[in-house]
Design a protein around this motif. Sequence first.
Motif, short mmCIF file in Angstrom:
data_model
loop_
_atom_site.label_atom_id
_atom_site.label_comp_id
_atom_site.label_asym_id
_atom_site.label_seq_id
_atom_site.Cartn_x
_atom_site.Cartn_y
_atom_site.Cartn_z
N THR A 199 8.57 -9.57 -0.62
CA THR A 199 9.17 -10.11 -1.84
C THR A 199 8.50 -11.40 -2.30
N LEU A 200 7.61 -11.95 -1.49
CA LEU A 200 6.91 -13.18 -1.87
C LEU A 200 5.62 -12.86 -2.62
N THR A 201 4.80 -12.01 -2.05
CA THR A 201 3.63 -11.46 -2.76
C THR A 201 3.89 -9.96 -2.85
N PRO A 202 4.53 -9.52 -3.91
CA PRO A 202 5.14 -8.18 -3.95
C PRO A 202 4.21 -7.03 -3.56
N THR A 203 4.78 -6.12 -2.78
CA THR A 203 4.05 -4.99 -2.22
C THR A 203 3.35 -4.17 -3.29
N ASP A 204 4.06 -3.86 -4.36
CA ASP A 204 3.48 -2.98 -5.38
C ASP A 204 2.28 -3.62 -6.08
N LEU A 205 2.30 -4.94 -6.24
CA LEU A 205 1.16 -5.61 -6.86
C LEU A 205 -0.09 -5.49 -5.97
N ALA A 206 0.11 -5.67 -4.66
CA ALA A 206 -1.02 -5.55 -3.73
C ALA A 206 -1.56 -4.13 -3.69
N LEU A 207 -0.67 -3.15 -3.70
CA LEU A 207 -1.11 -1.76 -3.66
C LEU A 207 -1.86 -1.38 -4.93
N ALA A 208 -1.41 -1.90 -6.07
CA ALA A 208 -2.12 -1.62 -7.33
C ALA A 208 -3.52 -2.24 -7.30
N ALA A 209 -3.64 -3.44 -6.71
CA ALA A 209 -4.96 -4.06 -6.59
C ALA A 209 -5.85 -3.24 -5.67
N TYR A 210 -5.29 -2.78 -4.55
CA TYR A 210 -6.06 -1.96 -3.61
C TYR A 210 -6.61 -0.71 -4.29
N ALA A 211 -5.80 -0.11 -5.16
CA ALA A 211 -6.23 1.10 -5.86
C ALA A 211 -7.46 0.85 -6.72
N ARG A 212 -7.64 -0.39 -7.17
CA ARG A 212 -8.80 -0.72 -8.02
C ARG A 212 -10.05 -1.03 -7.20
N ALA A 213 -9.88 -1.30 -5.92
CA ALA A 213 -11.03 -1.59 -5.07
C ALA A 213 -11.84 -0.32 -4.84
N LEU A 214 -13.13 -0.50 -4.62
CA LEU A 214 -14.02 0.63 -4.36
C LEU A 214 -14.28 0.75 -2.86
N GLU A 215 -14.81 1.85 -2.44
CA GLU A 215 -15.15 2.05 -1.03
C GLU A 215 -16.36 1.18 -0.66
N PRO A 216 -16.45 0.84 0.64
CA PRO A 216 -15.55 1.18 1.75
C PRO A 216 -14.35 0.25 1.79
N LYS A 217 -13.17 0.83 1.96
CA LYS A 217 -11.96 0.04 2.00
C LYS A 217 -10.96 0.72 2.92
N GLU A 218 -10.07 -0.09 3.51
CA GLU A 218 -9.00 0.42 4.37
C GLU A 218 -7.72 -0.31 4.01
N LEU A 219 -6.62 0.43 4.11
CA LEU A 219 -5.29 -0.11 3.83
C LEU A 219 -4.44 0.00 5.08
N HIS A 220 -3.77 -1.11 5.42
CA HIS A 220 -2.83 -1.10 6.55
C HIS A 220 -1.48 -1.61 6.04
N ILE A 221 -0.47 -0.77 6.11
CA ILE A 221 0.86 -1.15 5.67
C ILE A 221 1.72 -1.46 6.90
N LEU A 222 2.18 -2.70 6.98
CA LEU A 222 3.01 -3.15 8.09
C LEU A 222 4.49 -3.04 7.72
N PRO A 223 5.35 -2.66 8.65
CA PRO A 223 6.79 -2.72 8.37
C PRO A 223 7.25 -4.16 8.22
N GLY A 224 8.35 -4.35 7.50
CA GLY A 224 8.93 -5.68 7.38
C GLY A 224 8.45 -6.42 6.15
#
Length: 306
Positions: free
Chosen positions: A253-278
């Motif tokens: 809720t501080l750096t909202p999850t959906d904003l980060a995921l939208a940014a990740y979608a714009r990144a090009l390869e090679p890239k990796e995403l790690h989603i942590l609980p909490g």
Amino acid sequence: MTREDISFQTSDDITLRGWFYTPSSPPSTPLPCLILSHGFSALKEMDLSTFASHFTTHLPLTCLVYDNRNFGSSDNHASSPRQEIIPSQQCSDISDAITYVQGREDVDAEKVGIWGSSYSGGHVLWVGAVDRRVKVVLSQVPCVSGWDNFHRLIRPDFIPGLNQMFQGDRLARAAGKTAGMIPVVDPNPLATSALPTPESYTFFMDWEKKCDWKNEVTVKTTRIEEFRAYDPAAHIHHISPTPLLLTVAENDTLTPTDLALAAYARALEPKELHILPGGHFGGYSGPNFEKNAGRQVDFLKKTLCA
């Protein structure tokens, strides 16, 4: 693992101080280096040392951690107040940290990576895109858009009052008065603070008891031309072909999850995403630390330390 006190100069002649970590039994040849920068108002003692120790224990790697300018053990210009955050300066300082480690005989100058979390998680996206010396980027729970982040954190009916505060601070500083300050966190989420979330208050108040962290930043830190105008993910697609690991908290809720995921979608390869609980601070310590740092070790093993 061994730790050395270090200092280096920025391009505008500010002394930044920190720690340089090496494995307990380093080889005779130079090693890769990972530079770790902390988030909004945080000091190097606030878990950066834990990450650096973990990385240098599990990898043939050196690590540099340091306090941002105007904070902790690092200096500030005589004309610049303590506790002030200017994103462009902090990004420039990361590039100066790269220059410093490239000049060390124990570092492989062609294998330097950058790691950032929260505010600096955004910084490393910017630096990784524009500074081609960077060989890997690890961005943890990043602020990817100052404008969007500001307007998620702050209620719309509070914004006119903040704009008045910003105007008053401009006039006061122009008249030579002391920079205005606001708390980083406050127990009352409706009170004026830079990070108005309950989990931010818990995290920072816990650290206030353990180190020299101060619960204040300048009003200018949160003004429109600093926080709201900062767009660190604007060039995220230009990080490629440098490998990128983006770590996102599932319920941030501080750096909202959906904003980060939208940014990740714009990144090009090679890239990796790690989603942590909490939430936002869960990856710094506790049960999520091993899961978080372990994934980062795996990423570094096949990229920077390959």
